[in-house]
Scaffold this active site. Structure first.
Site, PDB file in Angstrom:
ATOM      1  N   ASP A  50       0.590  -1.174  -0.140  1.00 49.65           N
ATOM      2  CA  ASP A  50      -0.002  -0.023  -0.037  1.00 49.65           C
ATOM      3  C   ASP A  50       0.864   1.238  -0.057  1.00 49.65           C
ATOM      4  O   ASP A  50       1.778   1.256   1.026  1.00 49.65           O
ATOM      5  CB  ASP A  50      -0.843  -0.044   1.310  1.00 49.65           C
ATOM      6  CG  ASP A  50      -1.784   1.219   1.277  1.00 49.65           C
ATOM      7  OD1 ASP A  50      -2.834   1.244   0.908  1.00 49.65           O
ATOM      8  OD2 ASP A  50      -1.492   2.387   1.806  1.00 49.65           O
ATOM      9  N   TYR A  55       2.745  10.155  -0.350  1.00 47.92           N
ATOM     10  CA  TYR A  55       3.819   9.291   0.321  1.00 47.92           C
ATOM     11  C   TYR A  55       5.148   9.766  -0.080  1.00 47.92           C
ATOM     12  O   TYR A  55       6.146   9.809   0.591  1.00 47.92           O
ATOM     13  CB  TYR A  55       3.672   7.757   0.660  1.00 47.92           C
ATOM     14  CG  TYR A  55       2.483   7.343   1.402  1.00 47.92           C
ATOM     15  CD1 TYR A  55       1.630   8.311   2.051  1.00 47.92           C
ATOM     16  CD2 TYR A  55       2.048   6.175   1.262  1.00 47.92           C
ATOM     17  CE1 TYR A  55       0.342   7.829   2.737  1.00 47.92           C
ATOM     18  CE2 TYR A  55       1.033   5.680   1.860  1.00 47.92           C
ATOM     19  CZ  TYR A  55       0.096   6.490   2.492  1.00 47.92           C
ATOM     20  OH  TYR A  55      -1.011   5.998   3.273  1.00 47.92           O
ATOM     21  N   LYS A  84      -2.956   5.893  -4.042  1.00 53.23           N
ATOM     22  CA  LYS A  84      -3.907   6.913  -3.786  1.00 53.23           C
ATOM     23  C   LYS A  84      -3.715   7.910  -4.557  1.00 53.23           C
ATOM     24  O   LYS A  84      -2.543   8.543  -4.638  1.00 53.23           O
ATOM     25  CB  LYS A  84      -4.072   7.051  -2.202  1.00 53.23           C
ATOM     26  CG  LYS A  84      -3.905   5.827  -1.480  1.00 53.23           C
ATOM     27  CD  LYS A  84      -4.035   6.107   0.008  1.00 53.23           C
ATOM     28  CE  LYS A  84      -3.951   4.743   0.786  1.00 53.23           C
ATOM     29  NZ  LYS A  84      -2.375   4.240   0.738  1.00 53.23           N
ATOM     30  N   HIS A 115      -7.740   9.766  -1.450  1.00 51.81           N
ATOM     31  CA  HIS A 115      -7.221   9.829  -0.072  1.00 51.81           C
ATOM     32  C   HIS A 115      -8.097  10.373   1.042  1.00 51.81           C
ATOM     33  O   HIS A 115      -7.724  10.264   2.135  1.00 51.81           O
ATOM     34  CB  HIS A 115      -5.798  10.358  -0.407  1.00 51.81           C
ATOM     35  CG  HIS A 115      -4.855   9.929   0.634  1.00 51.81           C
ATOM     36  ND1 HIS A 115      -3.464   9.705   0.267  1.00 51.81           N
ATOM     37  CD2 HIS A 115      -4.932   9.278   1.802  1.00 51.81           C
ATOM     38  CE1 HIS A 115      -2.699   9.103   1.295  1.00 51.81           C
ATOM     39  NE2 HIS A 115      -3.767   8.794   2.222  1.00 51.81           N
TER      40      HIS A 115
END
Length: 316
Positions: A50, A55, A84, A115
């Site tokens: 994931d 990120y 996402k 998100h």
């Protein structure tokens, strides 16, 4: 009592695909740490990874996934890769997913998640903020999460993703998606869920409506405060396992997908070693919130992103 160990299981999604019920989370993992963590996880037996645009580690995830596929007999279709779309990309999801696929060096992802349930202004970076540090959002009356989801579902027919879903959502918002006629139901919703925030109503609602729930921050986020909770510790001692094993096994026992994040090799290996808990222990852990309720992820928005669309609360 001796612990009975469980293997990772595949949960059936409402579109016919399957999702492994344990994944490696990669939030806050630096590029090098992320690459090593993903490689360790895949070699250990994880098949679900994931990540997310925000990120900033999709490149590392993709490099590790592709290196692993080249070095092993595992096929791409045996892996489940999630990324996402960030709120500032909601109005142009096709370009967003194409950019993610390029960073990941993949032809498709298995799951593409919104998100949040509110869009941000575009053209000002990954998390645009005002002069007070609040994330700059678009009014839901102008462009809502339903509008964004409607655009997102077009990506399935184009082959960029097999499934779509949404993060940080509540029951009324899920219900609105399910009741909107031109929308396909979300395959997955991903929320902060742990014994201090079990979200029983959301989990049960999703089960009743054939939507898989993913639990992020299953140990209570940074510092893993749950590992010191007396109930978790007591149950761990009963089975002769670690508190982390108990918390993650509880999540799986509820039928949710659990997303433990770690960059430590031993913890990555431990986090996939789950046990079967007695129903009484599942219930006991599920009632911890009555003594202690805590949400660890609080994004700095002027709108309450976890509640109703119209809930514009003044900043605190």
């Amino acid at each position: 009592m001796p612990a009975k160990h469980k293997s990772v299981e595949l949960l059936k999604l409402n579109n016919g695909f399957s999702i492994p019920n344990v994944a490696l989370g990669t939030w806050k993992a630096s590029p090098d740490d992320c690459y090593n963590a993903v490689m360790t996880a895949l070699k250990t037996g994880y098949r679900h990874i994931d990540t997310a645009r925000i990120y900033r580690n999709e490149v590392s995830v993709g490099r590790a996934v592709n290196d692993f596929l080249r070095q092993s007999d595992v096929k791409r279709e045996d892996l489940f890769i999630t990324t996402k779309i960030s709120p500032y990309e909601f109005q142009d999801p096709e370009n967003a997913i194409l950019a993610s696929l390029e960073r990941l060096q993949l032809d498709y992802v298995d799951l593409y998640l919104m998100h949040h349930c509110v869009a941000e202004v575009t053209g000002e970076g990954i998390t645009p903020r005002d002069e007070n540090g609040y994330r700059k959002h678009i009014s839901p009356e102008v462009f809502s999460y339903v509008d964004a989801y409607r655009l997102l579902q077009k990506l399935i027919n184009k082959g960029y993703t097999r499934s779509i879903g949404i993060c940080n959502i509540n029951v009324p918002k899920i219900q609105r998606l399910l009741e909107t006629k031109d929308l396909i139901p979300p395959a997955v919703v991903q929320c902060e869920i742990h014994p201090y925030l079990p979200q029983h109503e959301l989990v049960e609602f999703c089960k009743a409506n054939n939507v898989v729930v993913e639990a992020y921050s299953p140990l209570g986020s940074t510092g893993a405060p749950l590992l010191h909770d007396p109930v978790i510790v007591e149950v761990a001692q009963k089975y002769g396992v670690t508190p982390a094993c108990v918390a993650l096994s509880w999540a799986v026992a509820r039928g949710t997908v659990v997303l433990p994040k770690s960059t430590t090799a031993e913890r990555i290996k431990d986090n996939i070693s789950l046990i079967e808990l007695d129903d009484s222990d599942v219930s006991l852990i599920g009632n911890i919130y009555k003594r202690m309720t805590k949400r660890y992820l609080e994004s700095k928005w002027k709108i309450n992103v976890y509640e109703s669309d119209a809930d514009f609360r003044p900043p605190t």
